[in-house]
Design a protein around this motif. Structure first.
Motif, PDB file in Angstrom:
ATOM      1  N   SER A 165     -15.162  -4.318  14.109  1.00 28.99           N
ATOM      2  CA  SER A 165     -15.720  -3.717  14.368  1.00 28.99           C
ATOM      3  C   SER A 165     -15.645  -2.175  14.568  1.00 28.99           C
ATOM      4  N   VAL A 166     -15.599  -0.972  14.105  1.00 31.48           N
ATOM      5  CA  VAL A 166     -15.412   0.530  14.149  1.00 31.48           C
ATOM      6  C   VAL A 166     -16.898   1.485  13.789  1.00 31.48           C
ATOM      7  N   GLN A 167     -16.222   2.460  14.637  1.00 31.35           N
ATOM      8  CA  GLN A 167     -17.501   3.422  14.428  1.00 31.35           C
ATOM      9  C   GLN A 167     -16.780   4.415  13.049  1.00 31.35           C
ATOM     10  N   GLU A 168     -18.717   4.374  12.680  1.00 33.18           N
ATOM     11  CA  GLU A 168     -18.372   5.309  11.483  1.00 33.18           C
ATOM     12  C   GLU A 168     -17.720   6.510  11.505  1.00 33.18           C
ATOM     13  N   GLY A 169     -16.979   6.423  10.167  1.00 27.28           N
ATOM     14  CA  GLY A 169     -16.433   8.335  10.857  1.00 27.28           C
ATOM     15  C   GLY A 169     -15.221   7.856  10.883  1.00 27.28           C
ATOM     16  N   ARG A 170     -14.428   6.498  11.586  1.00 22.12           N
ATOM     17  CA  ARG A 170     -13.280   6.331  12.030  1.00 22.12           C
ATOM     18  C   ARG A 170     -12.764   6.045  11.307  1.00 22.12           C
ATOM     19  N   ILE A 171     -11.910   5.751  11.203  1.00 19.62           N
ATOM     20  CA  ILE A 171     -10.282   5.175  11.087  1.00 19.62           C
ATOM     21  C   ILE A 171     -10.442   3.590  10.750  1.00 19.62           C
ATOM     22  N   SER A 172     -10.754   1.943   9.522  1.00 19.35           N
ATOM     23  CA  SER A 172     -11.075   1.400   9.446  1.00 19.35           C
ATOM     24  C   SER A 172      -9.190   0.394   9.368  1.00 19.35           C
ATOM     25  N   ILE A 173      -8.711  -0.041   9.593  1.00 17.81           N
ATOM     26  CA  ILE A 173      -7.246  -0.520  10.083  1.00 17.81           C
ATOM     27  C   ILE A 173      -7.507  -2.364   9.446  1.00 17.81           C
ATOM     28  N   LEU A 174      -6.938  -2.592   8.643  1.00 17.08           N
ATOM     29  CA  LEU A 174      -7.811  -4.293   7.668  1.00 17.08           C
ATOM     30  C   LEU A 174      -5.742  -4.941   7.991  1.00 17.08           C
ATOM     31  N   ASN A 175      -5.357  -5.601   8.521  1.00 15.73           N
ATOM     32  CA  ASN A 175      -4.140  -6.302   8.366  1.00 15.73           C
ATOM     33  C   ASN A 175      -3.754  -8.122   7.634  1.00 15.73           C
ATOM     34  N   CYS A 176      -2.573  -7.799   7.449  1.00 16.71           N
ATOM     35  CA  CYS A 176      -2.287  -8.883   6.217  1.00 16.71           C
ATOM     36  C   CYS A 176      -0.896  -9.151   6.311  1.00 16.71           C
ATOM     37  N   ASP A 177      -0.589 -10.666   7.061  1.00 19.52           N
ATOM     38  CA  ASP A 177       0.337 -11.013   6.612  1.00 19.52           C
ATOM     39  C   ASP A 177       0.798 -11.994   5.450  1.00 19.52           C
ATOM     40  N   TYR A 178       2.288 -11.943   5.017  1.00 17.61           N
ATOM     41  CA  TYR A 178       2.582 -13.481   4.358  1.00 17.61           C
ATOM     42  C   TYR A 178       3.858 -13.944   5.221  1.00 17.61           C
ATOM     43  N   THR A 179       4.053 -15.318   4.180  1.00 20.02           N
ATOM     44  CA  THR A 179       5.356 -15.880   4.699  1.00 20.02           C
ATOM     45  C   THR A 179       6.579 -15.636   3.219  1.00 20.02           C
ATOM     46  N   ASN A 180       4.982 -15.486   2.241  1.00 17.51           N
ATOM     47  CA  ASN A 180       6.703 -16.365   0.725  1.00 17.51           C
ATOM     48  C   ASN A 180       7.015 -14.688   0.208  1.00 17.51           C
ATOM     49  N   SER A 181       8.219 -15.090   0.582  1.00 11.81           N
ATOM     50  CA  SER A 181       9.493 -13.970  -0.298  1.00 11.81           C
ATOM     51  C   SER A 181       9.283 -13.067  -2.143  1.00 11.81           C
ATOM     52  N   MET A 182       8.753 -14.290  -2.828  1.00 14.49           N
ATOM     53  CA  MET A 182       8.304 -14.437  -3.821  1.00 14.49           C
ATOM     54  C   MET A 182       7.198 -13.588  -4.366  1.00 14.49           C
ATOM     55  N   PHE A 183       6.445 -13.280  -3.295  1.00 15.05           N
ATOM     56  CA  PHE A 183       4.892 -12.134  -3.984  1.00 15.05           C
ATOM     57  C   PHE A 183       5.682 -11.145  -4.142  1.00 15.05           C
ATOM     58  N   ASP A 184       5.039 -10.915  -4.874  1.00 16.79           N
ATOM     59  CA  ASP A 184       5.483  -9.354  -5.488  1.00 16.79           C
ATOM     60  C   ASP A 184       4.421  -7.908  -5.784  1.00 16.79           C
ATOM     61  N   TYR A 185       3.623  -8.884  -5.697  1.00 19.61           N
ATOM     62  CA  TYR A 185       2.164  -7.933  -6.089  1.00 19.61           C
ATOM     63  C   TYR A 185       0.875  -8.321  -5.400  1.00 19.61           C
ATOM     64  N   PHE A 186       0.320  -7.012  -4.454  1.00 22.88           N
ATOM     65  CA  PHE A 186      -0.463  -7.753  -3.687  1.00 22.88           C
ATOM     66  C   PHE A 186      -1.923  -6.769  -3.604  1.00 22.88           C
ATOM     67  N   LEU A 187      -3.146  -7.724  -3.347  1.00 22.28           N
ATOM     68  CA  LEU A 187      -4.312  -6.952  -4.126  1.00 22.28           C
ATOM     69  C   LEU A 187      -5.634  -7.159  -2.512  1.00 22.28           C
ATOM     70  N   TRP A 188      -6.102  -6.547  -2.632  1.00 23.73           N
ATOM     71  CA  TRP A 188      -7.291  -6.299  -1.546  1.00 23.73           C
ATOM     72  C   TRP A 188      -8.352  -6.365  -2.746  1.00 23.73           C
ATOM     73  N   TYR A 189      -9.694  -7.154  -2.214  1.00 22.89           N
ATOM     74  CA  TYR A 189     -11.008  -7.681  -2.522  1.00 22.89           C
ATOM     75  C   TYR A 189     -12.069  -6.817  -0.960  1.00 22.89           C
ATOM     76  N   LYS A 190     -12.813  -6.364  -2.026  1.00 17.22           N
ATOM     77  CA  LYS A 190     -14.019  -6.488  -0.934  1.00 17.22           C
ATOM     78  C   LYS A 190     -15.334  -7.217  -1.082  1.00 17.22           C
ATOM     79  N   LYS A 191     -16.110  -7.946  -0.313  1.00 16.40           N
ATOM     80  CA  LYS A 191     -16.849  -8.760  -0.845  1.00 16.40           C
ATOM     81  C   LYS A 191     -18.013  -9.105  -0.303  1.00 16.40           C
ATOM     82  N   TYR A 192     -19.824  -8.549  -0.249  1.00 17.09           N
ATOM     83  CA  TYR A 192     -20.586  -8.802  -0.095  1.00 17.09           C
ATOM     84  C   TYR A 192     -21.263 -10.553  -0.223  1.00 17.09           C
ATOM     85  N   PRO A 193     -22.802 -10.430   0.903  1.00 20.52           N
ATOM     86  CA  PRO A 193     -23.196 -11.445   0.957  1.00 20.52           C
ATOM     87  C   PRO A 193     -23.288 -11.385  -0.226  1.00 20.52           C
TER      88      PRO A 193
END
Lengths: 112, 113
Positions: B12-40
């Protein structure tokens, strides 16, 4: 504009019924994918296809099969629906060498 | 085994402030990363991506940072707007993966006015 459509937004089926979920894309994409989305689990890949009549198992293929007779259409089949297949099903497509997938609106399936 | 993890189910973030979303991965083979956004009641939509040869990619209010040594990526949204309220999924792929994506569990972002 890129478009992926799914045949139904909501579906209610009984245990043991055979269920067909249809997906159509109009972007001439080679790759098509079926995922299910469950709370706390994210999106999990069921099956994918990179060409007509070609299919590959994803991470959770058990209880599902697929059909791709035409490039634009990818069908997901639940051979005998069970309550643990109640979920949101999402179809996606992408160009052959692209990572970016385009998603349909999803089908919320309830099996009672 | 969850190869891509988003450990915060909600933010939960206040309007106008910075939002920081984090993600960790375990597979060293991964070489491309994407972010997707989903509305209901809608399918996920692509937001931004990054290749493993970069450590930062920026697109307007959205910036993705990649720390390969820590196997960590983050999405920064500045400034946050009410329309940014959605579920955000990070996803990873690899060169021999036939363009398959492995998704995290998602983080529900709520922007408060």
């Amino acid at each position: 504009d890129v478009k992926v459509t799914q045949s139904s937004r909501y579906l209610v089926k009984r245990t043991g019924e055979k269920v067909f979920l249809e997906c159509v894309q109009d972007m001439d994409h080679e790759n098509m994918f079926w995922y299910r989305q469950d709370p706390g689990l994210g999106l999990r890949l069921i099956y994918f296809s990179y060409d007509v009549k070609m299919k590959e198992k994803g991470d959770i293929p058990e209880g599902y099969s697929v059909s791709r007779e035409k490039k634009e259409r990818f069908s997901l089949i639940l051979e005998s629906a069970s309550t643990n297949q109640t979920s949101m099903y999402l179809c996606a497509s992408s160009l052959h060498h692209s990572y970016e997938q385009y998603f349909g609106p999803g089908t919320r399936l309830t099996v009672t | 085994d969850q190869q891509v993890k988003q450990n915060s189910p909600s933010l939960s973030v206040q309007e106008g402030r910075i939002s920081i979303l984090n993600c960790d991965y375990t597979n060293s083979m991964f070489d491309y990363f994407l972010w997707y956004k989903k509305y209901p009641a809608e399918g996920p939509t692509f937001l931004i991506s990054i290749s493993s040869i970069k450590d930062k990619n920026e697109d307007g209010r959205f910036t993705v940072f990649l720390n390969k040594s820590a196997k960590h990526l983050s999405l920064h949204i500045v400034p946050s707007q009410p329309g940014d309220s959605a579920v955000y999924f990070c996803a990873a792929s690899w060169a021999q993966g036939a363009q398959k994506l492995v998704f995290g569990q998602g983080t529900r972002l709520t922007i408060n006015p």
